[in-house]
Design an enzyme around this catalytic site. Structure first.
Site, PDB file in Angstrom:
ATOM      1  N   LEU A 156       9.406   9.568  -1.976  1.00 53.73           N
ATOM      2  CA  LEU A 156       8.529   9.292  -0.832  1.00 53.73           C
ATOM      3  C   LEU A 156       9.199   9.594   0.507  1.00 53.73           C
ATOM      4  O   LEU A 156       8.624   9.278   1.553  1.00 53.73           O
ATOM      5  CB  LEU A 156       8.094   7.819  -0.862  1.00 53.73           C
ATOM      6  CG  LEU A 156       7.201   7.382  -2.024  1.00 53.73           C
ATOM      7  CD1 LEU A 156       6.925   5.888  -1.950  1.00 53.73           C
ATOM      8  CD2 LEU A 156       5.901   8.175  -2.043  1.00 53.73           C
ATOM      9  N   ASN A 172       0.500   3.588   4.511  1.00 48.19           N
ATOM     10  CA  ASN A 172      -0.471   4.362   5.283  1.00 48.19           C
ATOM     11  C   ASN A 172      -1.432   5.072   4.329  1.00 48.19           C
ATOM     12  O   ASN A 172      -1.245   5.062   3.108  1.00 48.19           O
ATOM     13  CB  ASN A 172       0.218   5.360   6.219  1.00 48.19           C
ATOM     14  CG  ASN A 172       1.171   6.293   5.486  1.00 48.19           C
ATOM     15  OD1 ASN A 172       0.845   6.821   4.412  1.00 48.19           O
ATOM     16  ND2 ASN A 172       2.352   6.502   6.058  1.00 48.19           N
ATOM     17  N   GLN A 228       3.315  -4.694  -2.278  1.00 55.38           N
ATOM     18  CA  GLN A 228       2.640  -4.350  -1.028  1.00 55.38           C
ATOM     19  C   GLN A 228       1.841  -5.538  -0.504  1.00 55.38           C
ATOM     20  O   GLN A 228       1.202  -6.264  -1.276  1.00 55.38           O
ATOM     21  CB  GLN A 228       1.707  -3.146  -1.244  1.00 55.38           C
ATOM     22  CG  GLN A 228       1.065  -2.626   0.030  1.00 55.38           C
ATOM     23  CD  GLN A 228       0.313  -1.330  -0.210  1.00 55.38           C
ATOM     24  OE1 GLN A 228       0.562  -0.631  -1.203  1.00 55.38           O
ATOM     25  NE2 GLN A 228      -0.591  -0.992   0.696  1.00 55.38           N
ATOM     26  N   ARG A 257      -0.975  -5.829  -4.096  1.00 52.92           N
ATOM     27  CA  ARG A 257      -0.641  -4.752  -5.021  1.00 52.92           C
ATOM     28  C   ARG A 257       0.814  -4.881  -5.442  1.00 52.92           C
ATOM     29  O   ARG A 257       1.717  -4.922  -4.589  1.00 52.92           O
ATOM     30  CB  ARG A 257      -0.885  -3.382  -4.375  1.00 52.92           C
ATOM     31  CG  ARG A 257      -0.698  -2.209  -5.326  1.00 52.92           C
ATOM     32  CD  ARG A 257      -0.886  -0.907  -4.587  1.00 52.92           C
ATOM     33  NE  ARG A 257      -0.671   0.250  -5.474  1.00 52.92           N
ATOM     34  CZ  ARG A 257      -0.401   1.474  -5.055  1.00 52.92           C
ATOM     35  NH1 ARG A 257      -0.320   1.727  -3.758  1.00 52.92           N
ATOM     36  NH2 ARG A 257      -0.227   2.461  -5.915  1.00 52.92           N
TER      37      ARG A 257
END
Length: 330
Positions: free
Chosen positions: A155, A135, A81, A73
């Site tokens: 975040l 997560n 990611q 990703r």
């Protein structure tokens, strides 16, 4: 908070963009004092310490290591990611803390092995290059991680920040600019070809391997210089090849002799040369004695002694014969 560069371990990821791209390295400084579980989990997977497991869904043997994983990703301006060590598509991943090797899992391994969040909000995600745990909600950390490409402070308090890119941030930015398709998956694979713990060379170790500085020439007094020159000269004389010392013997095989014009020339190939030369020497000695004055009694010197009159002294002469070493009386 721990920002000391010397107290924190480091890890590296060697990444290849596309099939023909070069391998480029990313080094990550890990915050072990603030997030020990996340760092231990990440390092164990980087080093491959957790071994392999047998999965039943799907049924295959996998190695618990980031080597071979892809960045599944990529969102330009946000993050990249990776870390799905089980399915390699973003749906899997697992924690290796307290991992037992060759353990068989049934079902989705991502739901079987997770660990809790730690120290949320200790560091703001307001810069690029921060390495964080991915997560699916609170306390669902597995093996997946992401690296920020810009300010992601929205975040804060949701993901564990456990590392920061130390070198290779340009590689991270280049990954963020690759072409992506459905679900932000890169069209060309971006693969982690190698990984492990990185040990930078310490200054002490680096200086230990450097060659010693050249020695300065020692100053010498004039007497020491003279002694050195004499020693070097003596050493050069001894190091020469030894001279050949010829024997002083009068052997006809070693030395050329002076002969009269009427003598035959000596050659080494003549087997009778030595006998002929000895015969010529005897003849030459005989001619020399024949030319000497006679030793008659009238010619001998007179020796006078007081009160005894006149006595004649007879001198002993040497004979020049070939075999005689002493003379004889005339």
């Amino acid at each position: 908070m721990s920002d000391d560069l010397d107290e924190n371990p480091r890890a590296f990821l060697d990444v290849c963009i596309g099939d023909d791209g070069p391998t480029r390295r990313i080094t990550i400084r890990l915050f072990h004092e603030d997030t020990p579980k996340a760092v231990d989990n990440f390092l164990m997977i980087c080093r491959g310490d957790a071994g392999s497991i047998n999965l039943t869904n799907p049924n295959r043997l996998i190695r618990l290591c980031y080597s071979g994983c892809t960045f599944h990703r990529v969102v330009d301006g946000f993050m990249i990611q990776s870390g799905d060590i089980t399915l390699n598509d973003g749906r899997g991943g697992m924690s290796v803390l307290d991992q037992i090797r060759d353990e068989e899992f049934v079902g989705d391994p991502a739901e079987e092995k997770t660990f809790e969040d730690e120290n949320l909000g200790w560091k703001s995600m307001n810069e690029a290059g921060l390495v964080c745990m991915a997560n699916r909600g609170p306390d669902t950390n597995t093996s997946q991680f992401f690296i920020t490409l810009d300010d992601c402070s929205f975040l804060d308090g949701k993901h564990t920040v456990f590392g920061k890119v130390e070198t290779g941030l340009d590689v991270v930015r280049d990954i963020g600019k690759v072409k992506v398709g459905e679900n932000n998956k890169p069209v060309e694979d971006v693969v982690i070809v190698d990984c492990g713990q990185y040990f930078p060379e310490s200054p002490q170790l680096k200086s230990h391997h450097q060659p010693p500085p050249p020695r300065r020439p020692r100053s010498r007094s004039p007497s020491q210089r003279r002694h050195r020159r004499h020693r070097d000269h003596h050493h050069r004389r001894r190091s020469r090849s030894p001279r050949r010392h010829h024997s002083r013997s009068r052997s006809p095989r070693r030395h050329k002799r002076h002969r009269d014009d009427d003598e035959e020339e000596y050659t080494r190939d003549d087997p009778d040369a030595e006998e002929r030369i000895l015969r010529e020497e005897r003849e030459r000695e005989g001619r020399r004695w024949d030319n000497m004055p006679s030793n008659s009694a009238a010619d001998e010197p007179e020796v006078k002694f007081k009160g005894r009159g006149t006595m004649r002294y007879r001198e002993r002469k040497r004979w020049g014969g070939a075999g005689d070493s002493y003379g004889r009386l005339n």
